[in-house]
Design a protein around this motif. Structure first.
Motif, short mmCIF file in Angstrom:
data_model
loop_
_atom_site.label_atom_id
_atom_site.label_comp_id
_atom_site.label_asym_id
_atom_site.label_seq_id
_atom_site.Cartn_x
_atom_site.Cartn_y
_atom_site.Cartn_z
N UNK A 35 0.83 -1.21 0.00
CA UNK A 35 0.00 0.00 0.00
C UNK A 35 0.86 1.26 0.00
N UNK A 36 1.96 1.22 0.76
CA UNK A 36 2.85 2.37 0.80
C UNK A 36 3.56 2.57 -0.54
N UNK A 37 3.95 1.46 -1.16
CA UNK A 37 4.60 1.55 -2.47
C UNK A 37 3.63 2.11 -3.51
N UNK A 38 2.38 1.63 -3.49
CA UNK A 38 1.36 2.15 -4.41
C UNK A 38 1.15 3.64 -4.21
N UNK A 39 1.19 4.08 -2.94
CA UNK A 39 1.03 5.50 -2.65
C UNK A 39 2.19 6.30 -3.24
N UNK A 40 3.40 5.73 -3.17
CA UNK A 40 4.57 6.39 -3.75
C UNK A 40 4.45 6.46 -5.27
N UNK A 41 3.97 5.36 -5.86
CA UNK A 41 3.79 5.34 -7.32
C UNK A 41 2.77 6.39 -7.74
N UNK A 42 1.66 6.47 -6.99
CA UNK A 42 0.63 7.47 -7.29
C UNK A 42 1.21 8.88 -7.21
N UNK A 43 2.05 9.12 -6.19
CA UNK A 43 2.65 10.45 -6.02
C UNK A 43 3.58 10.76 -7.20
N UNK A 44 4.37 9.76 -7.60
CA UNK A 44 5.25 9.94 -8.76
C UNK A 44 4.44 10.18 -10.02
N UNK A 45 3.33 9.44 -10.10
CA UNK A 45 2.49 9.58 -11.29
C UNK A 45 1.90 10.98 -11.41
N UNK A 46 1.56 11.57 -10.26
CA UNK A 46 1.05 12.94 -10.27
C UNK A 46 2.08 13.91 -10.83
N UNK A 47 3.36 13.57 -10.67
CA UNK A 47 4.42 14.39 -11.27
C UNK A 47 4.51 14.14 -12.77
N UNK A 48 4.31 12.87 -13.15
CA UNK A 48 4.52 12.49 -14.54
C UNK A 48 3.38 12.88 -15.47
N UNK A 49 2.14 12.74 -15.01
CA UNK A 49 1.00 12.93 -15.92
C UNK A 49 0.97 14.33 -16.54
N UNK A 50 1.19 15.42 -15.75
CA UNK A 50 1.24 16.74 -16.41
C UNK A 50 2.34 16.84 -17.45
N UNK A 51 3.48 16.18 -17.19
CA UNK A 51 4.58 16.18 -18.16
C UNK A 51 4.14 15.48 -19.44
N UNK A 52 3.45 14.35 -19.28
CA UNK A 52 2.97 13.60 -20.45
C UNK A 52 1.98 14.44 -21.26
N UNK A 53 1.04 15.08 -20.56
CA UNK A 53 0.04 15.87 -21.27
C UNK A 53 0.68 17.08 -21.95
N UNK A 54 1.68 17.68 -21.29
CA UNK A 54 2.39 18.80 -21.92
C UNK A 54 3.16 18.31 -23.15
N UNK A 55 3.73 17.10 -23.03
CA UNK A 55 4.41 16.50 -24.17
C UNK A 55 3.43 16.28 -25.31
N UNK A 56 2.23 15.78 -24.98
CA UNK A 56 1.20 15.59 -26.01
C UNK A 56 0.90 16.89 -26.73
N UNK A 57 0.79 17.99 -25.95
CA UNK A 57 0.50 19.29 -26.54
C UNK A 57 1.63 19.74 -27.46
N UNK A 58 2.86 19.65 -26.96
CA UNK A 58 4.02 20.07 -27.75
C UNK A 58 4.12 19.21 -29.01
N UNK A 59 3.90 17.90 -28.86
CA UNK A 59 3.99 17.00 -30.00
C UNK A 59 2.90 17.32 -31.02
N UNK A 60 1.69 17.62 -30.52
CA UNK A 60 0.58 17.98 -31.41
C UNK A 60 0.89 19.29 -32.13
N UNK A 61 1.40 20.28 -31.38
CA UNK A 61 1.76 21.57 -32.00
C UNK A 61 2.86 21.39 -33.04
#
Length: 317
Positions: A35-61
């Protein structure tokens, strides 16, 4: 004879030290549970998802700007050719008058005593070329305008490529951190629930919902939009694409391309976080189908697991 208290304390301290030395490191410092590891993964994911979406925007542009640059290049080529041909024609006129000498109207212009002067001859040639110059002025102006626009687009493309590279590097690093965390999880089997029975209002909504539900269980892969892997905006793009509605592969654009609704219904998009970095397809009763994150498949989940920014419909109603 009883040992003195100080002596007993020394023996106890030595004993504890020996026990601590022989205990496994895992017992001395408890390992994090799943459960603690999953919580860490979720926290890391919160960092990654905006980066991915920004990448999607830049790639689309980047793709849009590259297409614009190619279209402009096609327009520039014939204009450049016309201008070059006309300019060459002006050069031929000048060369002919230098070789054969002026006649007729030009002779009248050269009747003065200073007509032998090179400067005067150049002025006269310029007058003769004005007709040709006037004919190509619009062509040259249009070509120059397109060249200017092309230069700006080329600069934008260069900026997009730089941002694309930088975001890809950030994504790679965070992804590596997530993989390390996932590797520390005990092997588990994920049981994915099927979509519940859903009632839709329109056939298009029914198609989008059925399509999204059919993807449940498929893996998350960033910057993909099917048919075998998806990220969040790729899933909604794919589902509504099957219903004949075109969406951009970027959550921010999907927000702009849709319409706010006060009473969401199955088929609407539900957006999360601020700034927006996640989207799912609402299926009613507080549930959605969404591509959650790397390491988790497309799934049915409660919309209340994340902070909701708003619901949007692909059609104005």
């Amino acid at each position: 004879m009883r040992a003195s208290r100080p002596f007993v304390r020394v023996l106890l301290a030595l004993g504890f030290g020996v026990v601590a030395a022989v205990l496994p490191a895992g017992l001395a410092a408890a390992e994090p549970n799943p459960q603690q590891i999953e919580a860490e993964i979720d926290a890391k994911w919160r960092q990654l998802e905006p980066v991915i979406e920004q990448y999607n925007k830049v790639h689309s542009d980047l793709q849009k700007n590259q297409k614009k640059a190619k279209d402009l290049e096609k327009k520039i080529q014939p204009l450049s050719l016309q201008a070059d041909i006309a300019l060459d024609r002006i050069g031929v006129i000048a060369a002919q008058h230098y070789k054969t000498g002026p006649t007729g109207e030009l002779g009248m212009l050269l009747s003065g005593g200073s007509t032998g002067d090179l400067t005067d001859q150049l002025v006269i040639i310029d007058m003769l070329a004005r007709h040709e110059q006037a004919q190509i002025a619009d062509v040259v102006a249009a070509r120059d305008k397109f060249n200017g626009e092309k230069a700006k687009l080329d600069a934008l493309v260069a900026e997009n490529k730089k941002a694309d590279t930088e975001l890809a590097a950030r994504k790679k690093q965070i992804s590596a951190d997530i993989k390390k965390l996932e590797a520390s999880l005990p092997p588990t089997r994920v049981n994915v629930a099927n979509c519940p029975k859903i009632t839709t209002v329109t056939t298009a909504e029914a198609t989008a919902v059925k399509t999204a539900c059919a993807q449940v269980g498929k893996p998350y892969v960033f910057n993909t939009d099917g048919p075998s892997t998806f990220d969040c905006s790729g899933l909604t793009l794919y589902a509504w694409g099957k219903a004949g509605v075109s969406l951009t592969h970027y959550t921010g654009d999907q927000w702009d391309e849709t319409y706010p609704v006060s009473s969401p219904r199955a088929g609407d998009l539900v957006f999360f976080y601020s700034p927006i970095s996640h989207v799912g397809l609402y299926i009613g009763n507080g549930q959605m189908v969404h591509a959650a994150r790397a390491g988790k498949p497309v799934m049915v989940a409660s919309v209340n697991n994340m902070p909701i920014t708003g619901y949007r419909s692909v059609k104005k109603r």
